[in-house]
Design a protein around this motif. Structure first.
Motif, mmCIF file in Angstrom:
data_model
loop_
_atom_site.group_PDB
_atom_site.id
_atom_site.type_symbol
_atom_site.label_atom_id
_atom_site.label_comp_id
_atom_site.label_asym_id
_atom_site.label_seq_id
_atom_site.Cartn_x
_atom_site.Cartn_y
_atom_site.Cartn_z
ATOM 1 N N TYR A 174 47.972 38.739 40.624
ATOM 2 C CA TYR A 174 46.993 37.908 41.330
ATOM 3 C C TYR A 174 47.605 36.606 41.850
ATOM 4 C CZ TYR A 174 43.844 41.372 39.589
ATOM 5 O OH TYR A 174 43.246 42.574 39.344
ATOM 6 N N LEU A 201 49.070 36.531 45.716
ATOM 7 C CA LEU A 201 48.289 35.743 46.675
ATOM 8 C C LEU A 201 49.013 34.470 47.116
ATOM 9 C CD1 LEU A 201 44.801 36.168 44.976
ATOM 10 C CD2 LEU A 201 45.446 37.025 47.256
ATOM 11 N N ILE A 211 40.457 30.904 44.649
ATOM 12 C CA ILE A 211 40.984 32.115 45.296
ATOM 13 C C ILE A 211 41.473 33.095 44.231
ATOM 14 C CG2 ILE A 211 42.823 32.986 46.808
ATOM 15 C CD1 ILE A 211 42.509 30.227 48.332
ATOM 16 N N THR A 241 38.390 34.728 42.578
ATOM 17 C CA THR A 241 37.791 35.717 43.480
ATOM 18 C C THR A 241 38.687 36.949 43.590
ATOM 19 O OG1 THR A 241 36.717 33.937 44.704
ATOM 20 C CG2 THR A 241 36.822 36.079 45.780
ATOM 21 N N GLY A 242 39.996 36.742 43.618
ATOM 22 C CA GLY A 242 40.924 37.872 43.673
ATOM 23 C C GLY A 242 40.818 38.767 42.453
ATOM 24 N N CYS A 287 37.153 40.413 42.802
ATOM 25 C CA CYS A 287 36.809 41.162 44.015
ATOM 26 C C CYS A 287 37.987 41.921 44.623
ATOM 27 C CB CYS A 287 36.259 40.207 45.069
ATOM 28 S SG CYS A 287 34.786 39.310 44.556
ATOM 29 N N THR A 347 42.468 41.396 45.585
ATOM 30 C CA THR A 347 43.321 40.469 46.323
ATOM 31 C C THR A 347 43.164 40.634 47.833
ATOM 32 O OG1 THR A 347 45.187 41.987 46.104
ATOM 33 C CG2 THR A 347 45.033 40.211 44.479
ATOM 34 N N THR A 403 40.452 41.625 49.376
ATOM 35 C CA THR A 403 39.136 41.092 49.739
ATOM 36 C C THR A 403 39.174 39.576 49.823
ATOM 37 O OG1 THR A 403 38.005 42.981 48.749
ATOM 38 C CG2 THR A 403 36.724 40.959 49.007
ATOM 39 N N VAL A 404 39.746 38.917 48.825
ATOM 40 C CA VAL A 404 39.766 37.449 48.870
ATOM 41 C C VAL A 404 40.640 36.957 50.018
ATOM 42 C CG1 VAL A 404 41.657 36.982 47.221
ATOM 43 C CG2 VAL A 404 39.808 35.333 47.509
ATOM 44 N N ALA A 405 41.728 37.646 50.325
ATOM 45 C CA ALA A 405 42.562 37.232 51.456
ATOM 46 C C ALA A 405 41.769 37.346 52.758
ATOM 47 C CB ALA A 405 43.833 38.073 51.522
ATOM 48 N N GLN A 465 31.864 35.534 47.970
ATOM 49 C CA GLN A 465 32.030 36.219 46.686
ATOM 50 C C GLN A 465 30.658 36.626 46.132
ATOM 51 O OE1 GLN A 465 33.913 33.685 43.786
ATOM 52 N NE2 GLN A 465 34.242 35.325 42.334
#
Length: 170
Positions: A60, A64, A78, A81-82, A85, A87, A89-91, A147
């Motif tokens: 993670y 990221l 971030i 959230t990674g 959800c 990595t 998706t958060v990106a 998120q």
């Protein structure tokens, strides 16, 4: 029941069967009289703690490129959230937020929304953080909002996830 099956410190055995910590967990369970005893023992195991930290660092934080994010609070958001959800998706969330905050590409160019938190995305994120005092706060709120929308939508696809939704939204 958790769809990730056996989970330790948020690491799902179903989705991460090759994690080295499972060997240690299995040893602890085999030596324990009860599962609750295994959990207590595992939580005090320094080797296991190192493996957990390494898992999150590698999968993670490092993937990221969060060490390069100039704001620790945003980097931590971030990361969170990674973990919850994914990595990719958060990106995508970061890229989408930066694209709508760039004032039609006047402040910085649009990013390709590809789910890759690479040097270009991190560089523009750092530029946005320092561009104006309000950007950092709005980026943070927007990432949290995206998120939470995902947490609310996921149970529509898989109703068994509904019981986790309240605890995920904070």
């Amino acid at each position: 029941k958790d769809p990730g099956a056996m989970t330790y410190c948020g690491i799902s055995r179903k989705y991460n069967p090759g994690w080295a910590g499972w060997i240690r967990i299995d040893e602890i369970i085999a030596k324990s009289q009860a599962f609750s005893g295994a959990v207590a023992t595992a939580s005090q195991d320094s080797t296991l703690l190192v493996l957990v930290k390494g898992f999150y660092q590698d999968n993670y934080w490092d993937s990221l490129n969060l060490t390069d994010v100039s704001d620790q609070v945003l980097a931590t958001e971030i990361f969170d959230t990674g973990v919850n959800c994914g990595t990719g998706t958060v990106a995508e969330f970061v890229q989408e937020v930066l694209n709508v905050f760039n004032r039609e590409a006047k402040n910085w160019p649009d990013l390709k929304v590809d789910g890759n938190m690479g040097k270009v995305t991190v560089g523009i994120l750092n530029q946005a953080i320092h561009f104006d005092a309000g950007y950092r706060a709005n980026i943070f709120v927007s990432l949290n909002s995206l998120q939470n929308v995902l947490y609310i939508k996921n149970p529509k696809k898989n109703p068994r996830l509904e019981r986790f939704t309240f605890g995920l939204i904070d």
